[in-house]
Design a protein around this motif. Structure first.
Motif, PDB file in Angstrom:
ATOM      1  N   MET A   1       2.952   0.151  -5.302  1.00  8.76           N
ATOM      2  CA  MET A   1       3.902   0.667  -4.317  1.00  8.76           C
ATOM      3  C   MET A   1       3.312   1.920  -3.661  1.00  8.76           C
ATOM      4  O   MET A   1       2.855   2.831  -4.352  1.00  8.76           O
ATOM      5  CB  MET A   1       5.229   1.007  -4.995  1.00  8.76           C
ATOM      6  CG  MET A   1       6.330   1.419  -4.032  1.00  8.76           C
ATOM      7  SD  MET A   1       7.831   1.896  -4.902  1.00  8.76           S
ATOM      8  CE  MET A   1       8.165   0.421  -5.855  1.00  8.76           C
ATOM      9  N   GLU A   2       3.313   1.951  -2.341  1.00  5.24           N
ATOM     10  CA  GLU A   2       2.732   3.069  -1.606  1.00  5.24           C
ATOM     11  C   GLU A   2       3.810   3.879  -0.899  1.00  5.24           C
ATOM     12  O   GLU A   2       4.883   3.344  -0.557  1.00  5.24           O
ATOM     13  CB  GLU A   2       1.726   2.550  -0.573  1.00  5.24           C
ATOM     14  CG  GLU A   2       0.567   1.757  -1.168  1.00  5.24           C
ATOM     15  CD  GLU A   2      -0.331   1.179  -0.095  1.00  5.24           C
ATOM     16  OE1 GLU A   2       0.019   1.352   1.106  1.00  5.24           O
ATOM     17  OE2 GLU A   2      -1.353   0.564  -0.432  1.00  5.24           O
ATOM     18  N   LEU A   3       3.507   5.142  -0.657  1.00  3.37           N
ATOM     19  CA  LEU A   3       4.457   5.992   0.070  1.00  3.37           C
ATOM     20  C   LEU A   3       4.711   5.440   1.471  1.00  3.37           C
ATOM     21  O   LEU A   3       5.832   5.521   1.989  1.00  3.37           O
ATOM     22  CB  LEU A   3       3.918   7.422   0.156  1.00  3.37           C
ATOM     23  CG  LEU A   3       3.883   8.207  -1.160  1.00  3.37           C
ATOM     24  CD1 LEU A   3       3.201   9.559  -0.940  1.00  3.37           C
ATOM     25  CD2 LEU A   3       5.291   8.421  -1.702  1.00  3.37           C
ATOM     26  N   ARG A   4       3.671   4.870   2.079  1.00  2.00           N
ATOM     27  CA  ARG A   4       3.847   4.290   3.410  1.00  2.00           C
ATOM     28  C   ARG A   4       4.878   3.164   3.379  1.00  2.00           C
ATOM     29  O   ARG A   4       5.721   3.054   4.273  1.00  2.00           O
ATOM     30  CB  ARG A   4       2.496   3.774   3.918  1.00  2.00           C
ATOM     31  CG  ARG A   4       2.572   3.064   5.273  1.00  2.00           C
ATOM     32  CD  ARG A   4       1.187   2.626   5.721  1.00  2.00           C
ATOM     33  NE  ARG A   4       0.524   1.821   4.718  1.00  2.00           N
ATOM     34  CZ  ARG A   4       0.757   0.513   4.532  1.00  2.00           C
ATOM     35  NH1 ARG A   4       1.640  -0.121   5.279  1.00  2.00           N
ATOM     36  NH2 ARG A   4       0.089  -0.154   3.595  1.00  2.00           N
ATOM     37  N   GLN A   5       4.831   2.329   2.347  1.00  2.00           N
ATOM     38  CA  GLN A   5       5.814   1.256   2.230  1.00  2.00           C
ATOM     39  C   GLN A   5       7.226   1.813   2.115  1.00  2.00           C
ATOM     40  O   GLN A   5       8.159   1.311   2.746  1.00  2.00           O
ATOM     41  CB  GLN A   5       5.497   0.398   1.004  1.00  2.00           C
ATOM     42  CG  GLN A   5       4.240  -0.444   1.119  1.00  2.00           C
ATOM     43  CD  GLN A   5       3.946  -1.170  -0.164  1.00  2.00           C
ATOM     44  OE1 GLN A   5       3.874  -0.556  -1.226  1.00  2.00           O
ATOM     45  NE2 GLN A   5       3.786  -2.497  -0.071  1.00  2.00           N
ATOM     46  N   SER A  35       4.616  -4.866   5.830  1.00  2.00           N
ATOM     47  CA  SER A  35       4.664  -3.883   4.753  1.00  2.00           C
ATOM     48  C   SER A  35       5.943  -4.026   3.938  1.00  2.00           C
ATOM     49  O   SER A  35       5.926  -3.935   2.701  1.00  2.00           O
ATOM     50  CB  SER A  35       4.555  -2.469   5.337  1.00  2.00           C
ATOM     51  OG  SER A  35       4.603  -1.501   4.314  1.00  2.00           O
ATOM     52  N   GLU A  42       6.442  -7.205  -4.288  1.00  2.00           N
ATOM     53  CA  GLU A  42       6.050  -6.363  -5.428  1.00  2.00           C
ATOM     54  C   GLU A  42       7.235  -6.087  -6.343  1.00  2.00           C
ATOM     55  O   GLU A  42       7.098  -6.065  -7.572  1.00  2.00           O
ATOM     56  CB  GLU A  42       5.454  -5.053  -4.905  1.00  2.00           C
ATOM     57  CG  GLU A  42       4.906  -4.151  -5.995  1.00  2.00           C
ATOM     58  CD  GLU A  42       4.214  -2.917  -5.420  1.00  2.00           C
ATOM     59  OE1 GLU A  42       4.008  -1.962  -6.190  1.00  2.00           O
ATOM     60  OE2 GLU A  42       3.879  -2.921  -4.222  1.00  2.00           O
ATOM     61  N   SER A  75       7.239  14.024  -2.283  1.00  2.00           N
ATOM     62  CA  SER A  75       5.906  13.969  -1.695  1.00  2.00           C
ATOM     63  C   SER A  75       5.728  15.051  -0.648  1.00  2.00           C
ATOM     64  O   SER A  75       4.698  15.734  -0.593  1.00  2.00           O
ATOM     65  CB  SER A  75       5.680  12.595  -1.077  1.00  2.00           C
ATOM     66  OG  SER A  75       4.467  12.546  -0.364  1.00  2.00           O
TER      67      SER A  75
END
Length: 290
Positions: A1-5, A35, A42, A75
């Motif tokens: 899992m990404e911050l952008r997602q 995304s 996920e 973040s």
């Protein structure tokens, strides 16, 4: 899992529309949609109910939204903390102070501070309390160590630093020099030596004595005490001035008068450099541990 997602997911949740969310984030809609679908795979759950008329959160999406916002906020806080440290190390710090800041030896504090942050560009000036406080309020100065302003400007933070009583300063030959304590009434008709208007001690004495004859105005402590020592007038000054000369008599006041207060004035919110310097000054003054 990404911050952008997570960022893409929150934007769609708030806009309830993929196209508007893409425009808000300045990204291609296809990339944003891909995304979000990747995030759903996920997590193993659908986050949105999609149809031709609307986009709305599923129960799983609603549960994720609160945590996603919290994660993104954390973040941002991390980025801000690093930026603050970088600003302290490589930025600038403008400092103002009264001529005699008795509570600490400011040059010694600054010497250590500059050694700790050698790349920080320091600007320093002395002046009247009103002038320096106004510069902080106008964003022209980061921190000032001054007399407590009667009415602080908006958008500044005033923090107590020290307080002390006011005393009478007079020549050794003055009739009041041998008194144990002096009532304010005894000062009627006396000639005063004082600082220029807008300087902290002048403003305080004006409120204490009221109508009086200020015959000589100065802009530095030593000139004031020299004139008092030579019998050119009397003065009401902070008690700490007594350590500066043995040519003047300092006598306590019999009446209850406001104390002379020294404060720090910073912008709201203060800069990283101002926070660090104020902490060092307070530590040197014995007001904080560490």
């Amino acid at each position: 899992m990404e911050l952008r997602q997570l960022s893409y997911f929150v934007a769609v949740a708030e806009e309830c529309h993929f196209t508007r969310a893409a425009k808000r984030l300045h990204v291609a809609q296809s990339g944003l949609s891909a995304s979000v679908r990747s995030l759903e795979r996920e997590l193993g759950a659908d986050l949105f109910v999609r149809n031709t008329r609307q986009v709305r959160l599923t129960p799983a999406g609603a549960a994720l939204l609160t945590e996603a916002r919290r994660t993104l906020a954390a973040s941002t806080a991390c980025v801000d903390a690093v930026a603050a440290v970088q600003g302290l190390v490589r930025g600038s710090l403008s400092i103002g102070t009264l001529q005699c800041l008795h509570v600490v030896h400011l040059p010694s504090v600054l010497s250590t501070f500059v050694s700790t942050y050698p790349a920080l560009d320091i600007e320093f000036r002395t002046g009247g309390s009103g002038e320096l406080t106004g510069m902080v309020a106008q964003g022209k100065m980061d921190v000032a160590f001054v007399a407590r302003p009667a009415v602080p400007p908006e958008d500044v933070v005033v923090t107590p630093l020290a307080s002390e009583p006011m005393v009478l300063a007079c020549a050794p030959t003055h009739p009041l020099a041998s008194a144990a304590r002096v009532p304010l009434a005894a000062l009627t008709g006396e000639r005063f030596v004082d600082f220029a208007p807008d300087w902290g001690p002048r403003d305080l004495v004006d409120t204490v004595v009221g109508d009086r004859h200020v015959a000589l105005e100065v802009t530095d402590v030593h000139s004031l005490l020299d004139m008092v020592a030579c019998g050119l007038g009397i003065a009401l000054v902070p008690r700490s001035f007594s350590v500066k000369t043995d040519r003047v008599r300092f006598v306590g006041l019999a009446d209850r008068v406001p104390r002379w207060e020294t404060v720090t004035v910073t912008a709201a919110p203060p800069s990283a450099g101002a926070i660090a310097l104020v902490a060092d000054v307070r530590r040197a003054a014995g007001l904080t541990s560490g």
